[in-house]
Motif scaffolding. Structure first.
Motif, mmCIF file in Angstrom:
data_model
loop_
_atom_site.group_PDB
_atom_site.id
_atom_site.type_symbol
_atom_site.label_atom_id
_atom_site.label_comp_id
_atom_site.label_asym_id
_atom_site.label_seq_id
_atom_site.Cartn_x
_atom_site.Cartn_y
_atom_site.Cartn_z
ATOM 1 N N MET A 1 0.851 -1.185 0.000
ATOM 2 C CA MET A 1 0.000 0.000 0.000
ATOM 3 C C MET A 1 0.890 1.240 0.000
ATOM 4 N N TYR A 2 0.561 2.193 -0.882
ATOM 5 C CA TYR A 2 1.424 3.357 -1.089
ATOM 6 C C TYR A 2 0.778 4.642 -0.599
ATOM 7 N N LEU A 3 1.617 5.653 -0.417
ATOM 8 C CA LEU A 3 1.141 7.019 -0.232
ATOM 9 C C LEU A 3 0.769 7.596 -1.597
ATOM 10 N N TRP A 4 -0.140 8.559 -1.589
ATOM 11 C CA TRP A 4 -0.571 9.246 -2.801
ATOM 12 C C TRP A 4 -0.162 10.708 -2.689
ATOM 13 N N ASN A 5 0.669 11.169 -3.628
ATOM 14 C CA ASN A 5 1.156 12.555 -3.589
ATOM 15 C C ASN A 5 0.301 13.479 -4.444
ATOM 16 N N THR A 6 -0.948 13.077 -4.661
ATOM 17 C CA THR A 6 -1.875 13.889 -5.456
ATOM 18 C C THR A 6 -2.591 14.931 -4.616
ATOM 19 N N ALA A 7 -2.263 14.988 -3.331
ATOM 20 C CA ALA A 7 -2.810 16.015 -2.437
ATOM 21 C C ALA A 7 -1.699 16.460 -1.504
ATOM 22 N N ASN A 8 -1.892 17.597 -0.859
ATOM 23 C CA ASN A 8 -0.910 18.105 0.092
ATOM 24 C C ASN A 8 -1.643 18.453 1.393
ATOM 25 N N PRO A 9 -1.399 17.726 2.491
ATOM 26 C CA PRO A 9 -0.395 16.669 2.639
ATOM 27 C C PRO A 9 -0.776 15.402 1.860
ATOM 28 N N TYR A 10 0.243 14.539 1.687
ATOM 29 C CA TYR A 10 0.001 13.288 0.976
ATOM 30 C C TYR A 10 -1.124 12.511 1.657
ATOM 31 N N ARG A 11 -1.849 11.730 0.856
ATOM 32 C CA ARG A 11 -2.892 10.876 1.406
ATOM 33 C C ARG A 11 -2.415 9.430 1.448
ATOM 34 N N ASP A 12 -2.865 8.729 2.461
ATOM 35 C CA ASP A 12 -2.389 7.370 2.755
ATOM 36 C C ASP A 12 -3.409 6.352 2.247
ATOM 37 N N GLY A 13 -3.021 5.563 1.233
ATOM 38 C CA GLY A 13 -3.935 4.579 0.662
ATOM 39 C C GLY A 13 -4.426 3.554 1.659
ATOM 40 N N ASP A 14 -3.699 3.360 2.767
ATOM 41 C CA ASP A 14 -4.132 2.408 3.790
ATOM 42 C C ASP A 14 -5.458 2.811 4.407
ATOM 43 N N PHE A 15 -5.795 4.116 4.340
ATOM 44 C CA PHE A 15 -7.036 4.601 4.929
ATOM 45 C C PHE A 15 -8.207 4.569 3.955
ATOM 46 N N GLU A 16 -7.997 4.139 2.721
ATOM 47 C CA GLU A 16 -9.110 3.975 1.794
ATOM 48 C C GLU A 16 -9.396 2.488 1.660
ATOM 49 N N ALA A 17 -10.448 2.039 2.340
ATOM 50 C CA ALA A 17 -10.749 0.603 2.411
ATOM 51 C C ALA A 17 -10.949 -0.004 1.037
ATOM 52 N N GLY A 18 -11.536 0.758 0.093
ATOM 53 C CA GLY A 18 -11.793 0.211 -1.233
ATOM 54 C C GLY A 18 -10.533 -0.241 -1.939
ATOM 55 N N ILE A 19 -9.414 0.463 -1.719
ATOM 56 C CA ILE A 19 -8.147 0.067 -2.337
ATOM 57 C C ILE A 19 -7.646 -1.234 -1.715
ATOM 58 N N VAL A 20 -7.708 -1.321 -0.385
ATOM 59 C CA VAL A 20 -7.247 -2.532 0.303
ATOM 60 C C VAL A 20 -8.106 -3.735 -0.113
ATOM 61 N N ILE A 21 -9.425 -3.544 -0.161
ATOM 62 C CA ILE A 21 -10.328 -4.633 -0.537
ATOM 63 C C ILE A 21 -10.063 -5.067 -1.969
ATOM 64 N N HIS A 22 -9.881 -4.096 -2.869
ATOM 65 C CA HIS A 22 -9.584 -4.425 -4.266
ATOM 66 C C HIS A 22 -8.342 -5.302 -4.360
ATOM 67 N N GLU A 23 -7.284 -4.920 -3.655
ATOM 68 C CA GLU A 23 -6.035 -5.679 -3.744
ATOM 69 C C GLU A 23 -6.182 -7.077 -3.154
ATOM 70 N N PHE A 24 -6.797 -7.173 -1.980
ATOM 71 C CA PHE A 24 -6.984 -8.488 -1.353
ATOM 72 C C PHE A 24 -7.823 -9.387 -2.256
ATOM 73 N N SER A 25 -8.758 -8.786 -2.990
ATOM 74 C CA SER A 25 -9.641 -9.571 -3.860
ATOM 75 C C SER A 25 -8.889 -10.205 -5.020
ATOM 76 N N HIS A 26 -7.712 -9.668 -5.375
ATOM 77 C CA HIS A 26 -6.883 -10.351 -6.366
ATOM 78 C C HIS A 26 -6.502 -11.740 -5.853
ATOM 79 N N GLY A 27 -6.185 -11.835 -4.569
ATOM 80 C CA GLY A 27 -5.870 -13.141 -3.999
ATOM 81 C C GLY A 27 -7.057 -14.080 -4.046
ATOM 82 N N LEU A 28 -8.248 -13.559 -3.774
ATOM 83 C CA LEU A 28 -9.473 -14.356 -3.840
ATOM 84 C C LEU A 28 -9.703 -14.906 -5.240
#
Length: 670
Positions: free
Chosen positions: A420-447
């Motif tokens: 999971m990465y930081l996103w530098n598209t905002a200031n301050p940077y936004r943390d992808g770990d706090f967007e559940a949809g990204i985490v769920i999407h990635e875990f679903s690749h394993g599924l």
């Protein structure tokens, strides 16, 4: 061949057998077969040129200087991507050139090192490594040592080897001889003798097939990546549920709500001993050596049987001793967010969130059928079948990139790895770990990777429509999890990317003016990539779910009722009344949609098309409900062109062909 059997009846099957005579390993007759890849390379070249053109426009509209940080970050992303793709498309010429300077005798297939080195030239994104390999080819050959994998009893499998000291890899490479099918220019299929390599690099985990005889050519590549010390554990006594200050399940990101204190989700089916317990023998920290005369141990950090969550600021592959938050007793992971502008200052909150979200996903998917026997991710499988030792390695604030996330899925028994990465598209940077949809999407690749074609085959969703659906299932499940009874359209990645419309072409919507995607859309320029293909599939599934919701209503929770002490599951308001020994049927439209989609993954063949996946979902409904939603499903798929008269002419493995939308449904549904 994959076969699905229930009560002695074959439900579905698929096969990819070669209907011919296998050539001799020393035969050159099939060695020079060249796979057709011109169409793919031409489309790829066009797409890369478009990406660079878009960036050039960005530099003008947003006044981004070419030497700025944003430009440097784009180079760091696009440079390796471009090198890898262009190298693959141009590799045949390189193979011929290198073979002319480093010839092998015909039939000399015992040494796989030249083939592997030539693959590394194409695979590594580092120009200095390429130059070093080409200038010191013999030196690298000498440094690479080969070890055989020996077994006590013969098992009929081909001989496997391990190759050490391979440039730009993070672990030894596994290799074995195999046949691989390749399409020929006359439309037939031929066999080629190849070395199969499992190559683990920093950001990719490839299974590559390279022709065994020189000149070595890359025949196929599948990427299994879909982008403080541990405290001494306390003794083996029961622990109460931990608590976590997090964005609760269903709160997709900080724009939708605040963090609250949530309890560990004890579920004696999905996680019988909770999220923080695992056997000493299955803990990589101890490498099979128990420091106490006990079986289980409890951790006081974000480390357990389903998930190992930690920072990875260095962006490397180590994880065991990376920093994790540690708490005492009671186990309350409550970290303030007063300094949320500097990523490293709130790492405790970040890792806690990632650990919580991943465990919630694990338990949810388990209850819908992603169990030990079907290849789920657990260090210990409680003697329920499947291969263990494969908890998800979840890296927060990974330092290997920005503005993305990825998940690597080796076959069952190998740890899934989430970055999971930081996103530098905002200031301050936004943390992808706090967007559940990204985490769920990635875990679903394993599924989807483990369920499609079986848990020991990670190569069924690598490219084309199959690879696209791998992305689409992640978007659909993430969107379903965040949806509520009050219907709304949803974008993907909107908060992290700081873009209201998200990072896809369209939000997911029932409105054709908002999302016009149909099956025919896949023929448009820009839709060769798996993410664009996946958007179309996710949009179709979104409409399927909405039709089932209209028919059966909406459940406020996707979680089934907690099991009773004896392990039985009550019906509650979640399931229909049980009928004999048949499986429980979710009674609401959104829960039924998730169940049918996951069941469909098990029923479809390896490398499925849209048609295969559609038919598998309809078959899943036939087996679960005796087909009561047959017409609802067909009508929903036909809304976006996947009716009975949909067609594709000239389909290619990587997604080519000319498609036709179909809106017809079976006659009984007219």
């Amino acid at each position: 061949m994959n076969i699905n059997v229930k009560d002695g009846k074959i439900l579905s099957y698929g096969n990819s057998f070669f209907n011919g005579v296998a050539p001799s390993l020393l035969s050159t007759e099939f060695h020079n077969v060249r796979p057709i890849h011109r169409e793919y390379c031409e489309e790829l070249t066009t797409e890369l040129e478009t990406q660079f053109s878009n960036f050039a426009t960005l530099t003008q509209t947003e006044q981004v200087p070419m030497g700025s940080q944003k430009a440097v970050e784009f180079d760091e992303y696009a440079g390796p991507l471009t090198h890898l793709h262009y190298s693959n498309c141009q590799f045949h010429g390189l193979a011929d050139e290198m073979a002319s300077t480093k010839p092998q005798e015909v039939g000399d297939i015992g040494d796989m090192r030249p083939a592997l080195l030539q693959f590394m030239v194409a695979a590594t994104p580092k120009s200095d490594v390429v130059a070093d390999i080409l200038s010191k080819f013999d030196h690298h050959l000498e440094q690479m040592t080969i070890s055989g994998l020996s077994h006590f009893a013969p098992d009929g499998e081909p001989a496997h080897f391990v190759i050490n000291n391979v440039p730009d890899t993070v672990n030894p490479v596994k290799a074995h001889l195999a046949y691989i099918q390749v399409p020929t220019e006359d439309g037939s299929t031929a066999l080629s003798v190849v070395w199969k390599f499992e190559v683990e690099m920093q950001d990719n985990w490839y299974e590559a097939a390279v022709s065994a005889l020189s000149p070595h050519r890359i025949i196929s590549v599948v990427d299994w990546a879909s982008d403080a010390s541990i405290p001494i554990p306390d003794h083996d006594t029961p622990k109460g549920p931990a608590s976590y200050n997090v964005f609760a399940w269903g709160v997709n990101d900080p724009s939708e709500g605040n963090r609250t204190l949530q309890k560990e989700n004890f579920d004696n089916l999905a996680s019988p001993h909770g999220w923080h317990s695992l056997p000493f023998d299955n803990d990589p920290l101890y490498e099979g050596v128990k420091p106490r005369n006990e079986f289980y141990h409890n951790t006081s950090t974000t480390y357990g049987n389903n998930v190992f969550a930690q920072e990875n600021w260095e962006g490397q592959n180590a994880y065991i001793n990376n920093y994790r938050p540690e708490v005492g007793s009671p186990a309350v992971y409550d970290f303030n967010d007063e300094a949320m502008e500097v990523a490293r200052s709130y790492i405790n909150a970040t890792v806690t969130q990632l650990f919580y979200t991943c465990n919630m996903i694990h338990d949810l998917y388990y209850r819908y059928g992603f169990t030990e026997l079907t290849g789920n991710f657990q260090q210990y499988n409680f003697d329920k079948g499947g291969r263990e030792g494969d908890a998800v390695i979840a890296n927060a604030q990974d330092g290997s990139g920005f503005n993305n996330a990825n998940f690597m899925t080796p076959p069952d028994g190998g740890n899934g790895r989430m970055r999971m990465y930081l996103w530098n598209t905002a200031n301050p940077y936004r943390d992808g770990d706090f967007e559940a949809g990204i985490v769920i999407h990635e875990f679903s690749h394993g599924l989807s990777t483990r369920l499609t074609g079986g848990p020991l085959n990670s190569n069924c969703l690598g490219w084309g429509e199959s690879g696209g659906m791998g992305e689409g299932w992640g978007d659909f499940l993430a969107t379903s999890i965040r949806s509520t009874k009050n219907y709304s359209d949803y974008p993907m990645g909107a908060w992290a990317a700081n873009r209201p419309g998200g990072i896809r072409n369209f939000p997911y919507s029932q409105d054709e003016t908002v999302n016009p995607s149909t099956y025919k859309t896949l023929d448009k320029p820009g839709y060769w990539g798996v993410h664009a293909i996946g958007e179309v599939w996710a949009q179709m599934l979104w409409l399927v779910a909405q039709a089932l919701i209209e028919e059966h209503g909406f459940s406020d929770s996707l979680y089934p009722p907690m099991p009773l002490e004896n392990g039985t599951v009550p019906e509650g308001d979640f399931y229909r009344p049980a009928v004999g020994k048949k499986p429980l049927v979710p009674k609401h439209g959104n829960t039924l949609a998730v169940q049918l989609v996951i069941n469909g993954m098990k029923l479809q063949p390896c490398q499925p098309s849209f048609f295969d996946a559609r038919d598998a979902i309809i078959l899943a409904d036939q087996e679960l409900t005796d087909g009561e939603n047959f017409c609802t499903l067909w009508k929903s798929f036909s809304l976006r062109g996947l009716g009975t008269d949909a067609d594709i002419v000239g389909r290619t493995p990587w997604g080519g062909g000319i498609r036709k939308d179909g809106v017809a449904v079976p006659s009984r549904c007219d």
